[in-house]
Scaffold this motif. Structure first.
Motif, PDB file in Angstrom:
ATOM      1  N   ALA A  23      -3.680 -10.850 -15.074  1.00 38.89           N
ATOM      2  CA  ALA A  23      -4.999 -10.762 -14.434  1.00 38.89           C
ATOM      3  C   ALA A  23      -4.875 -10.725 -12.916  1.00 38.89           C
ATOM      4  O   ALA A  23      -5.542  -9.928 -12.245  1.00 38.89           O
ATOM      5  N   ALA A  24      -4.023 -11.580 -12.360  1.00 40.14           N
ATOM      6  CA  ALA A  24      -3.847 -11.603 -10.904  1.00 40.14           C
ATOM      7  C   ALA A  24      -3.212 -10.313 -10.411  1.00 40.14           C
ATOM      8  O   ALA A  24      -3.596  -9.771  -9.366  1.00 40.14           O
ATOM      9  N   SER A  25      -2.247  -9.806 -11.157  1.00 38.74           N
ATOM     10  CA  SER A  25      -1.587  -8.563 -10.777  1.00 38.74           C
ATOM     11  C   SER A  25      -2.575  -7.404 -10.792  1.00 38.74           C
ATOM     12  O   SER A  25      -2.588  -6.565  -9.883  1.00 38.74           O
ATOM     13  N   ARG A  26      -3.422  -7.358 -11.815  1.00 32.85           N
ATOM     14  CA  ARG A  26      -4.401  -6.272 -11.911  1.00 32.85           C
ATOM     15  C   ARG A  26      -5.401  -6.334 -10.760  1.00 32.85           C
ATOM     16  O   ARG A  26      -5.752  -5.299 -10.176  1.00 32.85           O
ATOM     17  N   ARG A  27      -5.847  -7.541 -10.406  1.00 32.74           N
ATOM     18  CA  ARG A  27      -6.799  -7.661  -9.296  1.00 32.74           C
ATOM     19  C   ARG A  27      -6.182  -7.160  -7.989  1.00 32.74           C
ATOM     20  O   ARG A  27      -6.834  -6.434  -7.221  1.00 32.74           O
ATOM     21  N   LEU A  28      -4.943  -7.566  -7.735  1.00 38.65           N
ATOM     22  CA  LEU A  28      -4.286  -7.153  -6.494  1.00 38.65           C
ATOM     23  C   LEU A  28      -4.050  -5.649  -6.487  1.00 38.65           C
ATOM     24  O   LEU A  28      -4.303  -4.978  -5.479  1.00 38.65           O
ATOM     25  N   GLN A  29      -3.580  -5.107  -7.592  1.00 34.15           N
ATOM     26  CA  GLN A  29      -3.338  -3.668  -7.646  1.00 34.15           C
ATOM     27  C   GLN A  29      -4.636  -2.882  -7.475  1.00 34.15           C
ATOM     28  O   GLN A  29      -4.666  -1.842  -6.803  1.00 34.15           O
TER      29      GLN A  29
ATOM     30  N   GLY B 103       0.298  -0.877 -13.278  1.00 32.97           N
ATOM     31  CA  GLY B 103       0.705  -2.234 -13.607  1.00 32.97           C
ATOM     32  C   GLY B 103       2.106  -2.640 -13.213  1.00 32.97           C
ATOM     33  O   GLY B 103       2.569  -3.698 -13.619  1.00 32.97           O
ATOM     34  N   THR B 104       2.800  -1.829 -12.421  1.00 33.88           N
ATOM     35  CA  THR B 104       4.166  -2.180 -12.063  1.00 33.88           C
ATOM     36  C   THR B 104       4.284  -2.475 -10.577  1.00 33.88           C
ATOM     37  O   THR B 104       3.541  -1.923  -9.759  1.00 33.88           O
TER      38      THR B 104
ATOM     39  N   PRO C  79       8.526  -3.869  -2.706  1.00 29.84           N
ATOM     40  CA  PRO C  79       8.066  -5.149  -3.243  1.00 29.84           C
ATOM     41  C   PRO C  79       9.220  -6.014  -3.757  1.00 29.84           C
ATOM     42  O   PRO C  79      10.200  -5.512  -4.303  1.00 29.84           O
ATOM     43  N   GLY C  80       9.073  -7.331  -3.570  1.00 31.80           N
ATOM     44  CA  GLY C  80      10.112  -8.269  -3.975  1.00 31.80           C
ATOM     45  C   GLY C  80       9.852  -8.875  -5.342  1.00 31.80           C
ATOM     46  O   GLY C  80       8.770  -8.717  -5.926  1.00 31.80           O
ATOM     47  N   PRO C  81      10.811  -9.614  -5.871  1.00 24.26           N
ATOM     48  CA  PRO C  81      10.724 -10.139  -7.236  1.00 24.26           C
ATOM     49  C   PRO C  81       9.648 -11.184  -7.448  1.00 24.26           C
ATOM     50  O   PRO C  81       9.198 -11.384  -8.579  1.00 24.26           O
ATOM     51  N   GLN C  82       9.200 -11.847  -6.392  1.00 34.11           N
ATOM     52  CA  GLN C  82       8.180 -12.877  -6.585  1.00 34.11           C
ATOM     53  C   GLN C  82       6.854 -12.302  -7.073  1.00 34.11           C
ATOM     54  O   GLN C  82       6.047 -13.014  -7.683  1.00 34.11           O
ATOM     55  N   LEU C  83       6.616 -11.016  -6.823  1.00 34.04           N
ATOM     56  CA  LEU C  83       5.383 -10.403  -7.299  1.00 34.04           C
ATOM     57  C   LEU C  83       5.334 -10.328  -8.818  1.00 34.04           C
ATOM     58  O   LEU C  83       4.252 -10.249  -9.406  1.00 34.04           O
ATOM     59  N   HIS C  84       6.496 -10.371  -9.450  1.00 37.05           N
ATOM     60  CA  HIS C  84       6.523 -10.379 -10.912  1.00 37.05           C
ATOM     61  C   HIS C  84       5.931 -11.669 -11.467  1.00 37.05           C
ATOM     62  O   HIS C  84       5.581 -11.730 -12.655  1.00 37.05           O
ATOM     63  N   ARG C  85       5.833 -12.704 -10.644  1.00 36.19           N
ATOM     64  CA  ARG C  85       5.319 -13.993 -11.113  1.00 36.19           C
ATOM     65  C   ARG C  85       3.795 -14.010 -11.210  1.00 36.19           C
ATOM     66  O   ARG C  85       3.217 -14.983 -11.705  1.00 36.19           O
ATOM     67  N   LEU C  86       3.134 -12.970 -10.743  1.00 39.10           N
ATOM     68  CA  LEU C  86       1.687 -12.890 -10.897  1.00 39.10           C
ATOM     69  C   LEU C  86       1.344 -12.729 -12.376  1.00 39.10           C
ATOM     70  O   LEU C  86       1.972 -11.961 -13.093  1.00 39.10           O
ATOM     71  N   THR C  87       0.320 -13.432 -12.826  1.00 38.54           N
ATOM     72  CA  THR C  87      -0.156 -13.230 -14.193  1.00 38.54           C
ATOM     73  C   THR C  87      -0.745 -11.826 -14.311  1.00 38.54           C
ATOM     74  O   THR C  87      -1.060 -11.183 -13.301  1.00 38.54           O
TER      75      THR C  87
ATOM     76  N   VAL D 138       0.827  -1.205   0.000  1.00 40.88           N
ATOM     77  CA  VAL D 138       0.000   0.000   0.000  1.00 40.88           C
ATOM     78  C   VAL D 138       0.862   1.255   0.000  1.00 40.88           C
ATOM     79  O   VAL D 138       0.651   2.188  -0.783  1.00 40.88           O
ATOM     80  N   HIS D 139       1.870   1.272   0.874  1.00 39.43           N
ATOM     81  CA  HIS D 139       2.665   2.493   1.034  1.00 39.43           C
ATOM     82  C   HIS D 139       3.788   2.614   0.006  1.00 39.43           C
ATOM     83  O   HIS D 139       4.244   3.730  -0.270  1.00 39.43           O
ATOM     84  N   SER D 140       4.223   1.495  -0.580  1.00 38.14           N
ATOM     85  CA  SER D 140       5.290   1.559  -1.577  1.00 38.14           C
ATOM     86  C   SER D 140       4.759   1.649  -3.000  1.00 38.14           C
ATOM     87  O   SER D 140       5.447   2.155  -3.884  1.00 38.14           O
ATOM     88  N   VAL D 141       3.549   1.127  -3.226  1.00 33.32           N
ATOM     89  CA  VAL D 141       3.021   1.066  -4.585  1.00 33.32           C
ATOM     90  C   VAL D 141       1.679   1.782  -4.724  1.00 33.32           C
ATOM     91  O   VAL D 141       1.514   2.689  -5.547  1.00 33.32           O
ATOM     92  N   ALA D 142       0.696   1.364  -3.909  1.00 32.43           N
ATOM     93  CA  ALA D 142      -0.676   1.845  -4.129  1.00 32.43           C
ATOM     94  C   ALA D 142      -0.815   3.353  -3.917  1.00 32.43           C
ATOM     95  O   ALA D 142      -1.414   4.049  -4.740  1.00 32.43           O
ATOM     96  N   ILE D 143      -0.281   3.865  -2.804  1.00 27.35           N
ATOM     97  CA  ILE D 143      -0.408   5.301  -2.545  1.00 27.35           C
ATOM     98  C   ILE D 143       0.354   6.126  -3.583  1.00 27.35           C
ATOM     99  O   ILE D 143      -0.220   7.064  -4.160  1.00 27.35           O
ATOM    100  N   PRO D 144       1.625   5.808  -3.869  1.00 28.32           N
ATOM    101  CA  PRO D 144       2.303   6.558  -4.935  1.00 28.32           C
ATOM    102  C   PRO D 144       1.584   6.464  -6.280  1.00 28.32           C
ATOM    103  O   PRO D 144       1.525   7.439  -7.027  1.00 28.32           O
ATOM    104  N   ARG D 145       1.024   5.296  -6.581  1.00 29.28           N
ATOM    105  CA  ARG D 145       0.321   5.169  -7.859  1.00 29.28           C
ATOM    106  C   ARG D 145      -0.953   6.004  -7.864  1.00 29.28           C
ATOM    107  O   ARG D 145      -1.274   6.662  -8.868  1.00 29.28           O
ATOM    108  N   SER D 146      -1.697   6.007  -6.749  1.00 29.97           N
ATOM    109  CA  SER D 146      -2.928   6.803  -6.695  1.00 29.97           C
ATOM    110  C   SER D 146      -2.631   8.295  -6.802  1.00 29.97           C
ATOM    111  O   SER D 146      -3.489   9.084  -7.199  1.00 29.97           O
ATOM    112  N   GLU D 147      -1.402   8.687  -6.444  1.00 35.20           N
ATOM    113  CA  GLU D 147      -0.982  10.083  -6.546  1.00 35.20           C
ATOM    114  C   GLU D 147      -0.316  10.394  -7.878  1.00 35.20           C
ATOM    115  O   GLU D 147       0.185  11.500  -8.092  1.00 35.20           O
TER     116      GLU D 147
END
Length: 212
Positions: free
Chosen positions: A183-189, A118-119, A173-181, A103-112
């Motif tokens: 669709a899965a990545s979009r749902r989580l984001q 998608g990254t 975020p760590g490298p294992q998150l890149h393994r999300l497809t 949330v604090h490393s990706v979601a908040i910066p992205r919402s701003e």
């Protein structure tokens, strides 16, 4: 490779077989996404289909991380089945800490508007001090242990020197998150954006797209 994979490789030349097996092993076992420039089978569309077929044997698929970058992950249907059986589910505390980091490393910066969509690559790491403050945990040991487990799983990674106000490491975020497809990545984001910035235009767009 074993007889389990042999029918997918028998029609290939020795050189092609070596290239396919090398690329399959790289996307499956490398901790970071691999560059197709280093692996001929990933550059060749026909051989890439053979890699996909090998991965499909174990319920996995190729995942494009960016131009010329590849890794592998579970297919969406397989991931859903594994979750239904309780496989690969993080402990509750680990899920909570991972959510805070994302949330604090990706979601908040992205919402701003500070990160592209998608990254999972972030330039906004979260410090342990900030995590302890927002998590309201009574003791520091449980969080330290959770952070260590998440690091070991490759779901978060440490960076040093990111915050001049702290001497220790921060987390992103760590490298294992890149393994999300995709669709899965979009749902989580989407879920993270809805949690981090429910009143933002981006959250409104997500709700409109999902009809919620």
């Amino acid at each position: 490779m074993t007889d389990f994979y042999a029918p997918l490789l028998d029609a290939l030349s020795d050189r092609e077989r070596d290239q396919v097996v090398a690329a399959w092993a790289a996307v499956e076992y490398s901790s970071e996404p691999v560059q197709e420039l280093q692996l001929g089978a990933l550059r060749d569309a026909t051989l890439r289909q053979r890699i996909e077929a090998l991965l499909a044997k174990s319920g996995r698929t190729l995942v494009s991380v960016g131009p010329g970058l590849w890794t592998s992950g579970y297919r969406d249907d397989i991931a859903e089945q594994l979750a239904e059986h309780g496989w690969g589910i993080l402990p509750e505390l680990d899920r909570a800490i991972l959510t805070l980091v994302l949330v604090h490393s990706v979601a908040i910066p992205r919402s701003e508007g500070k990160l592209p969509p998608g990254t999972w690559v972030s330039t906004f790491p979260t410090t342990p001090t900030h995590l302890r403050r927002i998590s309201q945990l009574a003791g520091g040991r449980s969080m330290t242990e959770a952070l260590a487990r998440l690091r070991g799983a490759g779901l978060i990674q440490m960076v040093r020197g990111a915050d001049p106000t702290t001497e220790g490491a921060s987390y992103q975020p760590g490298p294992q998150l890149h393994r999300l497809t995709p669709a899965a990545s979009r749902r989580l984001q989407d879920q993270l954006i809805l949690a981090a910035g429910p009143a933002t235009p981006l959250a409104a767009a997500i709700r409109a797209r999902r009809g919620i």
